[in-house]
Motif scaffolding. Structure first.
Motif, short mmCIF file in Angstrom:
data_model
loop_
_atom_site.label_atom_id
_atom_site.label_comp_id
_atom_site.label_asym_id
_atom_site.label_seq_id
_atom_site.Cartn_x
_atom_site.Cartn_y
_atom_site.Cartn_z
N SER A 1 0.84 -1.19 0.00
CA SER A 1 0.00 0.00 0.00
C SER A 1 0.88 1.25 0.00
N VAL A 2 0.25 2.36 -0.33
CA VAL A 2 0.92 3.66 -0.30
C VAL A 2 -0.02 4.63 0.42
N THR A 3 0.50 5.31 1.43
CA THR A 3 -0.31 6.30 2.14
C THR A 3 0.34 7.68 2.00
N LEU A 4 -0.50 8.70 2.06
CA LEU A 4 -0.06 10.09 1.96
C LEU A 4 -0.48 10.83 3.22
N GLU A 5 0.35 11.79 3.62
CA GLU A 5 0.03 12.60 4.78
C GLU A 5 0.61 13.99 4.57
N ASP A 6 -0.22 15.02 4.74
CA ASP A 6 0.28 16.38 4.64
C ASP A 6 1.18 16.66 5.84
N ASP A 7 2.32 17.28 5.58
CA ASP A 7 3.30 17.59 6.61
C ASP A 7 3.81 19.00 6.34
N LEU A 8 3.16 19.99 6.93
CA LEU A 8 3.46 21.40 6.71
C LEU A 8 3.37 21.72 5.21
N LEU A 9 4.48 22.07 4.55
CA LEU A 9 4.45 22.44 3.14
C LEU A 9 4.77 21.26 2.22
N ASN A 10 4.87 20.08 2.78
CA ASN A 10 5.22 18.88 2.02
C ASN A 10 4.12 17.83 2.14
N THR A 11 4.22 16.82 1.31
CA THR A 11 3.38 15.64 1.43
C THR A 11 4.30 14.45 1.67
N MET A 12 4.01 13.71 2.73
CA MET A 12 4.76 12.51 3.07
C MET A 12 4.17 11.35 2.29
N ILE A 13 5.02 10.60 1.61
CA ILE A 13 4.62 9.41 0.86
C ILE A 13 5.23 8.22 1.60
N VAL A 14 4.39 7.32 2.07
CA VAL A 14 4.88 6.14 2.78
C VAL A 14 4.48 4.91 1.96
N HIS B 1 7.05 18.87 -12.21
CA HIS B 1 6.66 18.38 -10.88
C HIS B 1 5.27 18.90 -10.53
N LYS B 2 5.09 20.19 -10.71
CA LYS B 2 3.80 20.82 -10.39
C LYS B 2 2.67 20.25 -11.26
N GLU B 3 2.96 20.04 -12.54
CA GLU B 3 1.94 19.52 -13.44
C GLU B 3 1.59 18.06 -13.15
N ASN B 4 2.55 17.29 -12.64
CA ASN B 4 2.35 15.85 -12.45
C ASN B 4 1.92 15.45 -11.04
N ILE B 5 2.09 16.32 -10.06
CA ILE B 5 1.97 15.91 -8.66
C ILE B 5 0.59 15.31 -8.32
N ASP B 6 -0.49 15.94 -8.70
CA ASP B 6 -1.81 15.44 -8.32
C ASP B 6 -2.08 14.04 -8.88
N ASP B 7 -1.88 13.86 -10.17
CA ASP B 7 -2.14 12.57 -10.81
C ASP B 7 -1.17 11.50 -10.34
N THR B 8 0.08 11.87 -10.11
CA THR B 8 1.07 10.88 -9.65
C THR B 8 0.73 10.40 -8.24
N LEU B 9 0.39 11.32 -7.34
CA LEU B 9 0.04 10.91 -5.98
C LEU B 9 -1.22 10.03 -5.99
N LYS B 10 -2.16 10.37 -6.83
CA LYS B 10 -3.38 9.56 -6.94
C LYS B 10 -3.03 8.15 -7.45
N ALA B 11 -2.17 8.07 -8.47
CA ALA B 11 -1.77 6.77 -9.02
C ALA B 11 -0.96 5.98 -7.99
N LEU B 12 -0.12 6.64 -7.20
CA LEU B 12 0.65 5.94 -6.18
C LEU B 12 -0.26 5.32 -5.12
N THR B 13 -1.27 6.06 -4.69
CA THR B 13 -2.15 5.52 -3.66
C THR B 13 -3.02 4.39 -4.19
#
Length: 156
Positions: free
Chosen positions: A86-99, A137-149
């Motif tokens: 599995s892949v989980t995401l967590e907002d961490d101040l100005l970053n997103t943690m990918i586990v 990075h900015k253009e890909n971030i939303d779709d990439t994080l969605k695909a990772l999860t």
């Protein structure tokens, strides 16, 4: 600065099939606040940024040279999807943690959030000017994080 197509070229040369628009800038994530402070101070001297590229059957991480922001032609991580539970995401101040959870391990990465990515360090690595301004990075971030999860028990 690395053009996104240069990342795809390196990944193909290594024998993998990159997925378009599924590449972001990441770096290893600190485990606690003390490590975050040390990591912040180290960032001013040496960067640990990598391009995380989703491929047909695996995740690939390619490191950047900390001095010149050029992409190194070596994979620092190749992780087949079948090993990802599995892949989980967590907002961490100005970053997103990918586990990324595997059967035996946990891979912790951090990525700069979309809203400020033009103003932060990731923009040094992900900005292209040829043919007009582009921050992949900015253009890909939303779709990439969605695909990772969506990666669960080896599913792509």
């Amino acid at each position: 600065m690395a053009r996104e197509d240069k990342i795809w070229e390196y990944v193909r040369e290594a024998g993998y099939q990159p997925l378009e628009n599924r590449c972001i800038i990441v770096k290893p994530a600190p485990d606690n606040l003390s490590e975050k402070i040390v990591s912040f101070l180290k960032t001013m001297i040496e960067c640990e940024f990598c391009a995380l590229q989703m491929c047909e059957h695996e995740l690939i991480m390619l490191p950047f040279d900390s001095m010149w922001t050029y992409l190194k032609k070596e994979a620092s991580l190749v992780l087949p999807y079948k090993e990802i539970q599995s892949v989980t995401l967590e907002d961490d101040l100005l970053n997103t943690m990918i586990v990324i959870h595997t059967e035996d391990d946990e891979i912790r990465l951090t990525t700069q959030q979309k809203a400020l990515s033009d103003l932060r360090v990731s923009s040094l690595y992900a900005t292209q000017f040829a043919g007009g301004y582009k921050n992949w990075h900015k253009e890909n971030i939303d779709d990439t994080l969605k695909a990772l999860t969506a990666l669960e028990n080896g599913a792509k």
